[in-house]
Design a protein around this motif. Sequence first.
Motif, PDB file in Angstrom:
ATOM      1  N   TYR A 507     -15.560  -5.774 -11.797  1.00  0.00           N
ATOM      2  CA  TYR A 507     -15.071  -6.122 -10.467  1.00  0.00           C
ATOM      3  C   TYR A 507     -13.841  -6.996 -10.631  1.00  0.00           C
ATOM      4  CZ  TYR A 507     -18.324  -4.140  -7.173  1.00  0.00           C
ATOM      5  OH  TYR A 507     -19.013  -3.253  -6.381  1.00  0.00           O
ATOM      6  N   PRO A 508     -12.734  -6.622 -10.020  1.00  0.00           N
ATOM      7  CA  PRO A 508     -11.506  -7.407 -10.175  1.00  0.00           C
ATOM      8  C   PRO A 508     -11.597  -8.725  -9.424  1.00  0.00           C
ATOM      9  CG  PRO A 508     -11.172  -5.686  -8.548  1.00  0.00           C
ATOM     10  CD  PRO A 508     -12.543  -5.461  -9.130  1.00  0.00           C
ATOM     11  N   ARG A 509     -10.852  -9.662  -9.914  1.00  0.00           N
ATOM     12  CA  ARG A 509     -10.769 -10.962  -9.236  1.00  0.00           C
ATOM     13  C   ARG A 509     -10.009 -10.821  -7.915  1.00  0.00           C
ATOM     14  NH1 ARG A 509     -11.395 -16.105 -10.671  1.00  0.00           N
ATOM     15  NH2 ARG A 509     -10.212 -17.670  -9.525  1.00  0.00           N
ATOM     16  N   ARG A 510      -8.948  -9.980  -7.945  1.00  0.00           N
ATOM     17  CA  ARG A 510      -8.136  -9.742  -6.747  1.00  0.00           C
ATOM     18  C   ARG A 510      -8.246  -8.277  -6.348  1.00  0.00           C
ATOM     19  NH1 ARG A 510      -5.437 -12.736 -10.490  1.00  0.00           N
ATOM     20  NH2 ARG A 510      -5.357 -14.950  -9.928  1.00  0.00           N
ATOM     21  N   SER A 511      -7.874  -7.972  -5.134  1.00  0.00           N
ATOM     22  CA  SER A 511      -8.040  -6.615  -4.611  1.00  0.00           C
ATOM     23  C   SER A 511      -6.980  -5.669  -5.169  1.00  0.00           C
ATOM     24  CB  SER A 511      -7.964  -6.625  -3.079  1.00  0.00           C
ATOM     25  OG  SER A 511      -9.021  -7.369  -2.528  1.00  0.00           O
ATOM     26  N   LEU A 512      -7.345  -4.400  -5.288  1.00  0.00           N
ATOM     27  CA  LEU A 512      -6.440  -3.338  -5.713  1.00  0.00           C
ATOM     28  C   LEU A 512      -6.240  -2.369  -4.556  1.00  0.00           C
ATOM     29  CD1 LEU A 512      -8.034  -2.657  -9.209  1.00  0.00           C
ATOM     30  CD2 LEU A 512      -5.751  -3.597  -8.840  1.00  0.00           C
ATOM     31  N   LEU A 513      -4.979  -2.098  -4.194  1.00  0.00           N
ATOM     32  CA  LEU A 513      -4.646  -1.144  -3.134  1.00  0.00           C
ATOM     33  C   LEU A 513      -3.944   0.067  -3.744  1.00  0.00           C
ATOM     34  CD1 LEU A 513      -5.249  -3.598  -1.254  1.00  0.00           C
ATOM     35  CD2 LEU A 513      -3.310  -2.872   0.135  1.00  0.00           C
ATOM     36  N   PHE A 514      -4.394   1.251  -3.372  1.00  0.00           N
ATOM     37  CA  PHE A 514      -3.778   2.501  -3.817  1.00  0.00           C
ATOM     38  C   PHE A 514      -3.222   3.198  -2.575  1.00  0.00           C
ATOM     39  CE2 PHE A 514      -7.329   1.379  -6.530  1.00  0.00           C
ATOM     40  CZ  PHE A 514      -6.767   1.401  -7.783  1.00  0.00           C
ATOM     41  N   VAL A 515      -1.913   3.508  -2.599  1.00  0.00           N
ATOM     42  CA  VAL A 515      -1.247   3.981  -1.388  1.00  0.00           C
ATOM     43  C   VAL A 515      -0.440   5.243  -1.659  1.00  0.00           C
ATOM     44  CG1 VAL A 515       0.070   3.289   0.629  1.00  0.00           C
ATOM     45  CG2 VAL A 515      -0.933   1.526  -0.833  1.00  0.00           C
ATOM     46  N   SER A 516      -0.634   6.254  -0.814  1.00  0.00           N
ATOM     47  CA  SER A 516       0.182   7.464  -0.823  1.00  0.00           C
ATOM     48  C   SER A 516       1.128   7.385   0.369  1.00  0.00           C
ATOM     49  CB  SER A 516      -0.714   8.704  -0.720  1.00  0.00           C
ATOM     50  OG  SER A 516       0.055   9.874  -0.607  1.00  0.00           O
ATOM     51  N   TRP A 517       2.442   7.252   0.067  1.00  0.00           N
ATOM     52  CA  TRP A 517       3.445   7.035   1.117  1.00  0.00           C
ATOM     53  C   TRP A 517       3.997   8.358   1.633  1.00  0.00           C
ATOM     54  CZ3 TRP A 517       2.989   2.197   2.371  1.00  0.00           C
ATOM     55  CH2 TRP A 517       2.842   1.200   1.411  1.00  0.00           C
ATOM     56  N   ASP A 518       4.291   8.392   2.918  1.00  0.00           N
ATOM     57  CA  ASP A 518       4.929   9.542   3.557  1.00  0.00           C
ATOM     58  C   ASP A 518       6.396   9.217   3.822  1.00  0.00           C
ATOM     59  OD1 ASP A 518       5.075  12.071   4.592  1.00  0.00           O
ATOM     60  OD2 ASP A 518       3.697  11.731   6.262  1.00  0.00           O
ATOM     61  N   GLY A 519       7.220  10.254   3.936  1.00  0.00           N
ATOM     62  CA  GLY A 519       8.626  10.061   4.299  1.00  0.00           C
ATOM     63  C   GLY A 519       9.480   9.472   3.199  1.00  0.00           C
ATOM     64  N   GLY A 520       9.082   9.623   1.933  1.00  0.00           N
ATOM     65  CA  GLY A 520       9.851   9.035   0.844  1.00  0.00           C
ATOM     66  C   GLY A 520      11.206   9.667   0.639  1.00  0.00           C
ATOM     67  N   ASP A 521      11.334  10.975   0.885  1.00  0.00           N
ATOM     68  CA  ASP A 521      12.606  11.659   0.667  1.00  0.00           C
ATOM     69  C   ASP A 521      13.701  11.208   1.628  1.00  0.00           C
ATOM     70  OD1 ASP A 521      12.488  13.181  -1.571  1.00  0.00           O
ATOM     71  OD2 ASP A 521      11.938  15.048  -0.589  1.00  0.00           O
ATOM     72  N   PHE A 522      13.350  10.500   2.669  1.00  0.00           N
ATOM     73  CA  PHE A 522      14.324  10.067   3.678  1.00  0.00           C
ATOM     74  C   PHE A 522      14.665   8.575   3.537  1.00  0.00           C
ATOM     75  CE2 PHE A 522      12.349  13.871   5.153  1.00  0.00           C
ATOM     76  CZ  PHE A 522      13.355  14.565   5.813  1.00  0.00           C
ATOM     77  N   GLY A 523      14.367   8.015   2.379  1.00  0.00           N
ATOM     78  CA  GLY A 523      14.666   6.609   2.155  1.00  0.00           C
ATOM     79  C   GLY A 523      13.440   5.739   2.235  1.00  0.00           C
ATOM     80  N   ASN A 524      12.354   6.166   1.582  1.00  0.00           N
ATOM     81  CA  ASN A 524      11.109   5.377   1.548  1.00  0.00           C
ATOM     82  C   ASN A 524      10.718   4.902   2.944  1.00  0.00           C
ATOM     83  OD1 ASN A 524      10.937   5.379  -1.434  1.00  0.00           O
ATOM     84  ND2 ASN A 524      12.762   4.109  -1.293  1.00  0.00           N
ATOM     85  N   VAL A 525      10.740   5.842   3.882  1.00  0.00           N
ATOM     86  CA  VAL A 525      10.509   5.481   5.285  1.00  0.00           C
ATOM     87  C   VAL A 525       9.086   4.947   5.501  1.00  0.00           C
ATOM     88  CG1 VAL A 525      10.451   6.314   7.666  1.00  0.00           C
ATOM     89  CG2 VAL A 525      12.231   7.126   6.097  1.00  0.00           C
ATOM     90  N   GLY A 526       8.078   5.675   5.009  1.00  0.00           N
ATOM     91  CA  GLY A 526       6.706   5.251   5.230  1.00  0.00           C
ATOM     92  C   GLY A 526       6.415   3.890   4.656  1.00  0.00           C
ATOM     93  N   ALA A 527       6.860   3.646   3.418  1.00  0.00           N
ATOM     94  CA  ALA A 527       6.620   2.354   2.779  1.00  0.00           C
ATOM     95  C   ALA A 527       7.342   1.231   3.508  1.00  0.00           C
ATOM     96  CB  ALA A 527       7.066   2.412   1.316  1.00  0.00           C
ATOM     97  N   THR A 528       8.602   1.476   3.902  1.00  0.00           N
ATOM     98  CA  THR A 528       9.373   0.425   4.564  1.00  0.00           C
ATOM     99  C   THR A 528       8.810   0.102   5.944  1.00  0.00           C
ATOM    100  OG1 THR A 528      11.351   1.140   3.367  1.00  0.00           O
ATOM    101  CG2 THR A 528      11.682  -0.279   5.288  1.00  0.00           C
ATOM    102  N   GLU A 529       8.359   1.113   6.686  1.00  0.00           N
ATOM    103  CA  GLU A 529       7.782   0.843   7.999  1.00  0.00           C
ATOM    104  C   GLU A 529       6.518  -0.005   7.869  1.00  0.00           C
ATOM    105  OE1 GLU A 529       9.425   1.570  10.839  1.00  0.00           O
ATOM    106  OE2 GLU A 529      10.914   2.166   9.355  1.00  0.00           O
TER     107      GLU A 529
END
Length: 831
Positions: A507-529
């Motif tokens: 069990y990790p001490r801190r949390s782990l987040l795994f993310v699949s971003w949408d809109g990356g081809d248009f300038g990392n839109v999903g991640a930036t939003e």
Amino acid sequence: MSAKGAELQIDEHSVGGAPDRREYGGGAYRRSLIRQTAEGQQVLKKMMDSVTGLISGAAGGGAQANEGVEEGGGVRRRVPAVELKLVPLEEGSEVTLNSDITSAVMLQQQMDRRKAVVYLTLSGLLIFTTAFLLGYVAFRGMCRLCGNDGDLIPLSDAPGAQHSPEGGVMYMAELREMLKKYLKEERIENTLRRVSRASHPPGSSEGNAVAREILQNLQNLRMDHTWTDSHYATLQFPSRTQRNALWLVDSEGAELEEIQLDSEGYCAYSATGKATGGVVYVNYGRREDFDQLRAMGVALNGSIAVARVGGAVSFAEKVWHAQEAGLVGVLIYPDPADVPQDPRRLGLHSNAVISEHVHLGSGDPFTPGFPSFNHTQFPSTQSSGLPIILAQPISANVASKLLSQLSGAGCPRGWQGRLPYVQCVLGPGFTGPGERRVKMAVYNTMKPVLLNNIFASIEGKNEPDHYIIIGAQRDSWGPGAVKSGVGTALLMELARTFSNMVENGFYPRRSLLFVSWDGGDFGNVGATEWLEGYLTMLHLKAVAYFSLDQAILGDDILSVYTSPLLADLIEGALKQVEHPKHTGQSILSLVRRQGGWRNIVKPLYLNSGAYSFTAFGGVPAMQLHFTEDARSYPFVNTQLDSVGRLQELLQGRLGSVGRAVTELVGLMALKLSHDHILPLDVTCYSNTAQQLSSTLNQHTKQLQSRGLSPQWVFSARGDYSRAAKNLHEAIKNSDIQDERLARLYNTRIMRVEYYFLSQYVSVVETPFRHVFHGRGDHTLSALADHLSLLHSAPHLFDEARFRRQLALFTWTLQGAANALSGDVWNIDNPL
């Protein structure tokens, strides 16, 4: 919960039980502990019986003394008896006889008491030592942190965890072995093939199908939380009714010849309409290229630029530089000197085009600085990074047709490409009779699209509100094997691996987040939003971000693009991972032959998936690339970006390269989620600020002649250096097992990157506010460039602008120093 997805299966039979070792808190260790405790209790019982016998023997005297006392080892120890002899008495000797007998008895009793004291003392020491050892053995398995090197972590007793209810500890070395054990390189290739079957842009049926599949597989893993984050963003696509076009025209604008363009190639977020002008060859379209053209007196205003792909600048930067120089359009082509173009040797064909967005920024350009949530009403606005000139990709054949007809000055040295039948000339005129020019038309259309980011998390045990985030782009204009498939495959394998580790006691001490971003081809839109939606609190939550985008472009050379705060994590990870191309050798051993691991560490670049996290969000971020030494992978951002071509480049080593990258990121994420004190180097920015101090010293006379002094910059740099050093010393001399103290230190460390986001510029007008990694007049690079004008072009030096730049940078640096110092009473402000 086991995964049963048809394509991205999670094999529950591969999830073995924890090894039967005491570090894992396994059953063998618990049985051994119980057995040792029972044996110790028997030893204590025998010792107590022996002590009781000794005491009784000493007090009893007489017959008991004659018989002796039996001790724990079965050895009988006889105490000698006092022999009494009768002799004839002389007259008057009765009293003497009685006195002698009394004295002998008293002497015997004193000896017995002394022996009892000795026996009691020795027995007490033996009992204490035995009890201490038994207590150590029994308590050792339940300690929270046994060791000073941070290599042990507590096991979680959360429901469903497969480990001993009595608890146990796991060593970092064992965690590394677990990570390597559960990584399956064949799964990486299988996932990559599945998600790169066809083009899957945002909002398309293919894109939605891939998103559903990824969500289902994450839900099948043993995750604490799985959810989606949706945004309505404005994206630009080619028009369905009008194709972008290019013509040769005469001086009156009459069309002489239409030049055929690839119907699928376009630059997202280009301005739309028509533009006509002469053609100027601008090399890579870098700022220094345009400066050189101005110095040569080439007419730029009103012309159309032809720029080649590469030069370490994105399409957006090429277009921005052309716009600043007064051009009205940009045509971008792949030159054979930069991009292999022999299909027989894994290259592009001469009619292929490379597409890329041209928004000088990230996210939805029509909601700059704030998120595109569908339930929010926004004022009409747009990003300052949207171009106002036209942009269009063209093939090498089209570029050759245009450049071969140019007239004008010859190209500077180093500008010559490898286009056939082209003598490098700058333009803007054409050879032959009459005045000819080029007309271009762009008809791209804007469209609102629902984007879906997919999240899954493993909740930390001690600091669940602190996250290590691992993400990858999911969408692609083409099949996108490298552009999005590689990152998605590595992401899914890391999520599955960490899930299996949790099932087996980690069990990790801190949390782990795994993310699949949408809109990356248009300038990392999903991640930036997403960043924009949580900008005010993310620096309090996010420890670091790892981007898996385009991680595999070859298998020879590793490059690490990172925030300096994360750089020290690299060496330890490189030491643990085998090079995918050189069996039996670590990546670190090969990197050392190339000059050392620090040579592979590079600054973040604009189009990387990690850039926005640091430059916009103030979160330390990293992105890794394996590339080829002799040749590059030419198919990114084309319709030819397929798994087959990638495997051909790697000669079948796709799985081993994927495993190496996954191990590297996994080991760094493991360390960040494990250590009591976050292993981030807060002193790194002291060295960067020192470089500015050195540059200012070189211009001291020129600055003083203008009434400018760098004193306050030097003072701020010194304050930051002292604050970083003091924090390091305080941590070194503290009890890091104190949870409250450790959290206070970690909070200060986590905020360092955020401290360097300038508070004096608008996030709407200048989204990349980081003074070291951002873009704009407030940055260190802009300040240094302006300062260099004192030598190169003193007449262009703007004193008022420089004063403002110096003030903004100084106060940002001073603010970071004050914040890093901790409480206000720790800030050194002598009266």
